[in-house]
Design an enzyme around this catalytic site. Structure first.
Site, PDB file in Angstrom:
ATOM      1  N   HIS A   1       0.830  -1.203   0.000  1.00 16.86           N
ATOM      2  CA  HIS A   1       0.000   0.000   0.000  1.00 16.86           C
ATOM      3  C   HIS A   1       0.870   1.263   0.000  1.00 16.86           C
ATOM      4  O   HIS A   1       0.637   2.211  -0.759  1.00 16.86           O
ATOM      5  CB  HIS A   1      -0.936  -0.028   1.215  1.00 16.86           C
ATOM      6  CG  HIS A   1      -1.958   1.067   1.174  1.00 16.86           C
ATOM      7  ND1 HIS A   1      -2.085   2.002   2.176  1.00 16.86           N
ATOM      8  CD2 HIS A   1      -2.881   1.387   0.249  1.00 16.86           C
ATOM      9  CE1 HIS A   1      -3.058   2.852   1.862  1.00 16.86           C
ATOM     10  NE2 HIS A   1      -3.555   2.500   0.706  1.00 16.86           N
TER      11      HIS A   1
ATOM     12  N   HIS B   1       1.234   4.043  -3.279  1.00 18.03           N
ATOM     13  CA  HIS B   1       1.038   5.494  -3.197  1.00 18.03           C
ATOM     14  C   HIS B   1       2.319   6.273  -3.489  1.00 18.03           C
ATOM     15  O   HIS B   1       2.253   7.464  -3.797  1.00 18.03           O
ATOM     16  CB  HIS B   1       0.453   5.881  -1.839  1.00 18.03           C
ATOM     17  CG  HIS B   1      -1.024   5.587  -1.744  1.00 18.03           C
ATOM     18  ND1 HIS B   1      -1.983   6.423  -2.273  1.00 18.03           N
ATOM     19  CD2 HIS B   1      -1.695   4.534  -1.219  1.00 18.03           C
ATOM     20  CE1 HIS B   1      -3.188   5.902  -2.062  1.00 18.03           C
ATOM     21  NE2 HIS B   1      -3.042   4.755  -1.422  1.00 18.03           N
TER      22      HIS B   1
ATOM     23  N   HIS C   1      -7.689  -0.424  -5.101  1.00 18.71           N
ATOM     24  CA  HIS C   1      -8.408  -0.477  -3.820  1.00 18.71           C
ATOM     25  C   HIS C   1      -9.626  -1.396  -3.905  1.00 18.71           C
ATOM     26  O   HIS C   1      -9.996  -2.046  -2.917  1.00 18.71           O
ATOM     27  CB  HIS C   1      -8.773   0.936  -3.355  1.00 18.71           C
ATOM     28  CG  HIS C   1      -7.564   1.755  -2.970  1.00 18.71           C
ATOM     29  ND1 HIS C   1      -6.855   2.497  -3.870  1.00 18.71           N
ATOM     30  CD2 HIS C   1      -6.918   1.900  -1.780  1.00 18.71           C
ATOM     31  CE1 HIS C   1      -5.829   3.086  -3.262  1.00 18.71           C
ATOM     32  NE2 HIS C   1      -5.846   2.737  -1.983  1.00 18.71           N
TER      33      HIS C   1
ATOM     34  N   GLU D   1     -10.466  10.841  -5.160  1.00 17.96           N
ATOM     35  CA  GLU D   1      -9.340  10.532  -4.257  1.00 17.96           C
ATOM     36  C   GLU D   1      -9.032  11.654  -3.290  1.00 17.96           C
ATOM     37  O   GLU D   1      -8.871  11.354  -2.080  1.00 17.96           O
ATOM     38  CB  GLU D   1      -8.093  10.181  -5.094  1.00 17.96           C
ATOM     39  CG  GLU D   1      -6.925   9.753  -4.211  1.00 17.96           C
ATOM     40  CD  GLU D   1      -5.663   9.479  -4.999  1.00 17.96           C
ATOM     41  OE1 GLU D   1      -5.661   9.528  -6.218  1.00 17.96           O
ATOM     42  OE2 GLU D   1      -4.655   9.239  -4.328  1.00 17.96           O
TER      43      GLU D   1
ATOM     44  N   HIS E   1     -12.064  11.352  -0.313  1.00 12.33           N
ATOM     45  CA  HIS E   1     -11.383  10.157   0.194  1.00 12.33           C
ATOM     46  C   HIS E   1     -10.263  10.523   1.175  1.00 12.33           C
ATOM     47  O   HIS E   1     -10.154   9.949   2.259  1.00 12.33           O
ATOM     48  CB  HIS E   1     -10.842   9.333  -0.975  1.00 12.33           C
ATOM     49  CG  HIS E   1      -9.658   8.517  -0.602  1.00 12.33           C
ATOM     50  ND1 HIS E   1      -8.370   8.956  -0.775  1.00 12.33           N
ATOM     51  CD2 HIS E   1      -9.551   7.299  -0.013  1.00 12.33           C
ATOM     52  CE1 HIS E   1      -7.524   8.046  -0.338  1.00 12.33           C
ATOM     53  NE2 HIS E   1      -8.218   7.027   0.135  1.00 12.33           N
TER      54      HIS E   1
ATOM     55  N   HIS F   1      -9.752   9.746   5.518  1.00 13.81           N
ATOM     56  CA  HIS F   1      -8.637   9.229   6.318  1.00 13.81           C
ATOM     57  C   HIS F   1      -8.306  10.189   7.470  1.00 13.81           C
ATOM     58  O   HIS F   1      -7.985   9.760   8.577  1.00 13.81           O
ATOM     59  CB  HIS F   1      -7.400   9.053   5.429  1.00 13.81           C
ATOM     60  CG  HIS F   1      -7.418   7.799   4.600  1.00 13.81           C
ATOM     61  ND1 HIS F   1      -6.880   6.604   5.023  1.00 13.81           N
ATOM     62  CD2 HIS F   1      -7.915   7.548   3.368  1.00 13.81           C
ATOM     63  CE1 HIS F   1      -7.026   5.683   4.078  1.00 13.81           C
ATOM     64  NE2 HIS F   1      -7.661   6.231   3.063  1.00 13.81           N
TER      65      HIS F   1
ATOM     66  N   HIS G   1     -13.056   2.392   2.713  1.00 12.00           N
ATOM     67  CA  HIS G   1     -12.851   2.121   1.289  1.00 12.00           C
ATOM     68  C   HIS G   1     -14.027   1.345   0.683  1.00 12.00           C
ATOM     69  O   HIS G   1     -14.240   1.421  -0.528  1.00 12.00           O
ATOM     70  CB  HIS G   1     -11.501   1.427   1.046  1.00 12.00           C
ATOM     71  CG  HIS G   1     -10.427   2.441   0.765  1.00 12.00           C
ATOM     72  ND1 HIS G   1     -10.241   3.004  -0.470  1.00 12.00           N
ATOM     73  CD2 HIS G   1      -9.543   3.048   1.603  1.00 12.00           C
ATOM     74  CE1 HIS G   1      -9.277   3.896  -0.400  1.00 12.00           C
ATOM     75  NE2 HIS G   1      -8.832   3.950   0.845  1.00 12.00           N
TER      76      HIS G   1
HETATM   77 CU1  CUO Z   1      -4.737   3.757  -0.465  1.00 14.91          CU
HETATM   78 CU2  CUO Z   1      -7.291   5.382   1.074  1.00 14.91          CU
HETATM   79  O1  CUO Z   1      -5.962   5.266  -0.405  1.00 14.91           O
HETATM   80  O2  CUO Z   1      -5.649   4.493   1.255  1.00 14.91           O
END
Ligand code: CUO
Length: 745
Positions: free
Chosen positions: A267, A271, A296, A408, A423, A427, A463
């Site tokens: 993950h 990113h 995702h 996103e 999104h 978080h 998610h």
């Molecule tokens: Cu990979 Cu919400 O984007 O974590």
């Protein structure tokens, strides 16, 4: 012996820096000059090695690995595996705290035996005061816009350095000035995107910041082991499989998935490869918005597969942000950068409006609701409004890419003012729910960091909500007709799966013990490797054998392999329109089909989804020096091979294994081959500097609602598809990587 070492290697705190004092002898500083942009400016160097050291080349790109070596320690502390590499730093590269203490540093730090000297080419560094404004001991999160802006400034500065030498010099200059975690993040993105470093494998974050990946209780044990035993006799520190919760917490049944090191590394790496802010060059990767959705979406499909295997229902979307969140999470991680524990979230916590001055953060639940409603509005009307107030259609092929960047949200969002930052702020809201206005001076929880977010059950609930928005769009698209699914004159006539020495169509899972070296990230004295040993899921490698009849001319095909659970949480056969969202991709590859009968054999270890086991758990120091190691390089982005198959059940978990051969002429993307030597795990990560290597929408053929006459998977099949039942059997044993039983407790 140990006592002498203990005396020599005392721990010393210097103004917030944890550094290790060594034997000292005196040396001197010297002057030289450098040339940059036509300037000749005299420079003083911090010379810690004396006249007998061995110089090492300044231009070797692998020197960058030294930047990741115990990243919280300053660069005048010797680096490298044996702590023999000593930087010869321009004195004005030292942070101001140390510039006035040069003679003291020389007294304390010079005199390393057999030192290798690395002289740093001085440059006139660009201004980095903006990213420097994040304190070295603060927590950094790429989900926080202000932090993202700082990281972007730093990344662009590093990417913009003209030569490798300037880039390396700037990396050295920044190392002791910038927050260490933000530095590692920005430097990694710069390395991925610079031509002179893009083929260098990044060191696994689990070695650089092991605090993100393992129980904080292990550090004291690691230090004790390092203190009392020489490197050759050190034993691995065992991390128990169940350390974050007990079986009273039902969600703990799948902690092995959420807390898997390889999954969390994946993950983080994804990113890094697809940063959401920065210059167009950094962000605008081919179909990145669609890949944000697909990666995702696949994570969720895999999570749900594991849940069904463990007799848990599919994850529920986090739809109502004003209700208490049932799932708590107590991560039991320390944060080496901030020297604080990661905050926890008790069961029944509420999300609340966030207003934190220090982080320049202000977002209300109401903002989020407005953005959500506008996104649904856009989907149902089939178009969005861009920031010039123009209507942009969400087309059949590109619509998902536009939506991915909007939701996103990335720098490619066509209207950030109107559709917001849904999104990312999710978080943030979840990460700060324990201290939304900062009154307790607490930092964010694990869900607000790429490297740790997947540990927390709330990640999947969030998610699942995000994925629901994407699926709302996908489910409104025209359904694939038989003609759009078929491949003229090509039939799949047989499929079987064979695991080593096992009966046909049975897959096996079990536990495995693996070791990770923590010495790059934790300050031990004396130095040298200290391993931690942890237990993870593993499966027997298997081969997929496919028979294909081609009644036409020789031609190109694309083999697509997926697997889904056969039954739902009640043990009933699934409706295909539900099951389609649970297919996990196993592999995708091109085949040249001859006329007549073709037999394809494909090993699970060749999967386009995964990176090799060794990439997740190997110490990369010196990687690429030997040919067999070179094959493990780059390709840091990919699902970990050991998690390719969901955990089975003792008496077998029934699953459906699907194979399709589609028309390669329609799938193929014409582009030069990648200049990277690695085998890319392109299904979830794409290919570096190339277009995504499949013209179909990601997830094809399961990315749309099925045609109306196909209510079961069998009814959906066209002749170029094959389907078999497989059974996934789990053995409750633990093996080492050679397949021998091992006690890992
Ligand atoms: Cu990979 Cu919400 O984007 O974590």
């Amino acid at each position: 012996m140990e006592l002498r070492l203990l005396v020599v290697w005392g721990l010393l705190w210097l103004d917030g820096w944890l550094v290790q004092a060594q034997t000292f002898s005196s040396s001197n500083s010297e002057s030289s000059s450098f040339s940059w942009s036509g300037l000749n400016i005299p420079h003083n160097f911090l010379n810690l090695t004396g006249p007998k050291s061995n110089p090492i080349s300044f231009s070797n790109p692998k020197n960058l690995y030294l930047m990741f070596d115990r990243p919280t320690e300053p660069l005048f502390v010797p680096k490298g595996k044996d702590s023999k590499i000593v930087f010869k730093l321009p004195t004005d590269y030292l942070p101001s705290r140390f510039q006035s203490a040069v003679s003291e540093l020389i007294n304390r730090w010079s005199g390393v035996k057999n030192a290798q000297e690395l002289e740093v080419k001085p440059i006139k560094p660009p201004d980095i005061s903006f990213p420097q404004s994040l304190g070295r001991q603060e927590s950094f999160s790429p989900f926080i816009p202000h932090h993202r802006r700082m990281a972007t400034h730093l990344t662009e500065t590093l990417v913009g350095m003209r030569s490798f030498e300037d880039f390396f010099s700037m990396s050295v200059y920044c190392h002791d000035r910038i927050n260490p975690y933000m530095y590692a993040y920005a430097l990694s993105i710069a390395m991925i995107n610079r031509k002179d470093t893009q083929n260098l494998p990044l060191p696994p974050l689990s070695e650089v910041f092991p605090d993100r990946f393992m129980d904080s209780a292990v550090y004291a044990r690691c230090r004790r082991e390092a203190n009392v035993v020489g490197e050759g006799s050190r034993r691995p520190i065992v991390i128990p499989r169940d350390y974050t919760a007990s079986d009273l917490e039902i969600e703990h049944r799948i902690a092995y998935f959420r807390e898997d090191m390889g999954v969390n590394l994946m993950h983080w790496q994804w990113h890094l490869v697809y940063p959401n802010t920065g210059s167009i060059d950094l962000v605008n990767k081919n179909r990145r918005g669609e890949l944000f959705f697909y990666f995702h979406h696949q994570v969720l499909a895999r999570y749900n597969f594991e849940r069904l295997s463990n007799k848990l229902g599919r994850v529920k979307r986090l739809l109502n942000w004003r209700e208490p969140v049932e799932e708590g999470y107590f991560p039991k991680l320390d944060n080496v950068v901030s020297s604080r524990v990661w905050p926890q979230r008790h069961s029944g916590a509420f999300l609340r409006d966030v207003n934190r001055v220090l982080q320049r953060l202000k977002v209300d639940i109401q903002d989020m609701e407005r953005w959500r409603d506008r996104l649904y509005e856009a989907i149902h009307s089939g178009a969005i409004i861009n920031s010039r107030n123009e209507i942009v259609q969400l087309t059949e092929f590109e619509g998902i890419d536009i939506l991915g960047n909007l939701l996103e949200a990335s720098a490619l969002s066509l209207n950030p003012n109107y559709y917001g930052d849904l999104h990312n702020f999710g978080h943030v809201l979840m990460g700060y729910c324990h201290d939304p206005d900062g009154r307790h001076l607490e930092s964010f929880g694990v869900v607000a960091d790429f490297a740790t977010a997947m540990r927390d059950p709330i990640f999947y609930r969030w998610h699942a909500f995000v994925n629901g928005i994407f699926l709302e769009h996908k489910n409104l698209l025209p359904r694939y007709t038989v003609q759009r699914l078929g491949f003229d004159k090509v039939r799949v006539t047989g499929v079987e799966v064979i695991a080593k020495e096992s009966e046909r169509n049975t897959l096996f899972t079990f536990w495995q013990c693996s070791d990770v070296d923590t010495s790059r990230g934790i300050d031990f004295a004396p130095r040298g490797s200290v391993f931690v040993r942890f237990t993870h899921l593993q499966h027997l490698p298997f081969v997929t054998r496919i028979l294909i009849e081609n009644n036409g001319a020789p031609r190109l095909g694309t083999v697509r392999i997926f697997m889904a659970p056969k039954f739902d949480e009640r043990g009933l056969s699934m409706l295909f329109e539900d099951q389609k969202d649970l297919f996990i991709e196993i592999d995708k590859f091109a085949v040249q089909l001859n006329s007549g009968r073709n037999i394809i054999r494909r090993s699970s270890e060749e999967s386009s989804v995964t990176i090799p086991y060794q990439r997740s758990f190997r110490n990369l120091t010196g990687v690429g020096d030997k040919p067999e190691e070179a094959s493990y390089t780059f390709c840091g982005c990919g699902w970990p091979q050991h998690m390719l198959i969901p955990k089975g059940q003792a008496d077998g978990l029934p699953a459906e294994y699907f194979v399709m051969v589609s028309d390669g002429a329609q799938d193929k993307v014409d582009q030069p081959p990648s200049d990277n030597t690695c085998r890319p795990a392109h299904s979830y990560c794409g290919i570096q500097n190339r277009n995504y290597p499949d013209r179909r929408n990601m997830g094809y053929p399961f990315d749309r609602m099925p045609r109306v006459d196909a209510s079961t998977l069998r009814e959906f099949l066209t002749p170029n598809m094959g389907l078999i039942d497989v059974n996934i059997v789990h053995h409750e044993i633990t093996l080492d990587h050679k397949g021998q039983p091992m006690d890992c407790t």
